[in-house]
Design a protein around this motif. Structure first.
Motif, PDB file in Angstrom:
ATOM      1  N   LEU A  81       0.840  -1.263   0.222  1.00  0.00           N
ATOM      2  CA  LEU A  81       0.098  -0.104  -0.104  1.00  0.00           C
ATOM      3  C   LEU A  81       0.986   1.417   0.056  1.00  0.00           C
ATOM      4  O   LEU A  81       0.471   2.152  -0.883  1.00  0.00           O
ATOM      5  N   MET A  82       1.912   1.537   0.723  1.00  0.00           N
ATOM      6  CA  MET A  82       2.858   2.576   0.707  1.00  0.00           C
ATOM      7  C   MET A  82       3.563   2.668  -0.491  1.00  0.00           C
ATOM      8  O   MET A  82       3.755   3.746  -0.969  1.00  0.00           O
ATOM      9  N   VAL A  83       3.779   1.493  -1.076  1.00  0.00           N
ATOM     10  CA  VAL A  83       4.427   1.609  -2.315  1.00  0.00           C
ATOM     11  C   VAL A  83       3.374   2.201  -3.493  1.00  0.00           C
ATOM     12  O   VAL A  83       3.705   2.858  -4.097  1.00  0.00           O
ATOM     13  N   ARG A  84       2.175   1.779  -3.479  1.00  0.00           N
ATOM     14  CA  ARG A  84       1.187   2.312  -4.350  1.00  0.00           C
ATOM     15  C   ARG A  84       1.101   3.698  -3.953  1.00  0.00           C
ATOM     16  O   ARG A  84       0.832   4.628  -5.045  1.00  0.00           O
ATOM     17  N   LEU A  85       1.041   4.187  -2.637  1.00  0.00           N
ATOM     18  CA  LEU A  85       0.816   5.809  -2.744  1.00  0.00           C
ATOM     19  C   LEU A  85       1.780   6.372  -3.153  1.00  0.00           C
ATOM     20  O   LEU A  85       1.889   7.415  -3.976  1.00  0.00           O
TER      21      LEU A  85
END
Length: 160
Positions: A81-85
């Motif tokens: 999720l952090m990577v997607r952000l």
């Protein structure tokens, strides 16, 4: 008229409680019981999950509350999720500013502290692998990471 998002439907929350439940030690249930404490803890947790959902929406990733809750204990999913952000921010045209990166990083750290505690905070400082961005935003993000790492180290090991 279209449907309004959850952030606009959420009433303001008084300090120490939710809009629909009395604050701890207030209201009809003034005496503390195990059940009321548990219920307040559950409400607090749901409010944190809702706030993460709102932060994701703020940064252009609309995810249902169930998604936020379901990946709460998975460090791998939280990292994704952090990577997607960061990828989402890095692909924006025109490129986002340093202040946007700073806000995103602060919001990621807030999500990690409040909901994704299974994720090491250092994961918020890692640029995503194979960032598909132009050099300028990568440089802004890299500079911001170095700046924050320096601040963190100075707080841990103060000089003088």
């Amino acid at each position: 008229m279209g449907c309004q998002g959850p952030a606009r439907l959420r009433p303001s929350v008084p300090a120490g409680g939710s809009p629909s439940t009395p604050a701890r030690g207030q209201g009809l249930l003034r005496h503390k019981t195990k059940m009321t404490t548990t219920l307040h803890d559950m409400v607090d947790q749901l409010e944190q999950i809702l706030s993460v959902s709102e932060l994701l929406e703020k940064h252009g990733l609309e995810k249902p509350i169930s998604f936020v809750k379901n990946i709460q204990s998975s460090s791998e999913e939280a990292r994704k999720l952090m990577v997607r952000l960061t990828r989402h921010a890095g692909r924006k045209q025109p490129p986002v500013s340093e202040s946007h990166w700073r806000t995103l990083l602060q919001d990621m750290l807030t999500m990690q502290q409040n909901v994704y505690t299974c994720l090491d905070p250092d994961a918020c400082y890692e640029p995503p692998p194979a960032m598909e961005m132009r050099d300028e935003p990568v440089q802004d993000f890299g500079s911001l990471l170095i700046f924050h790492q320096t601040i963190m180290e100075s707080e841990i090991n103060p000089r003088g």
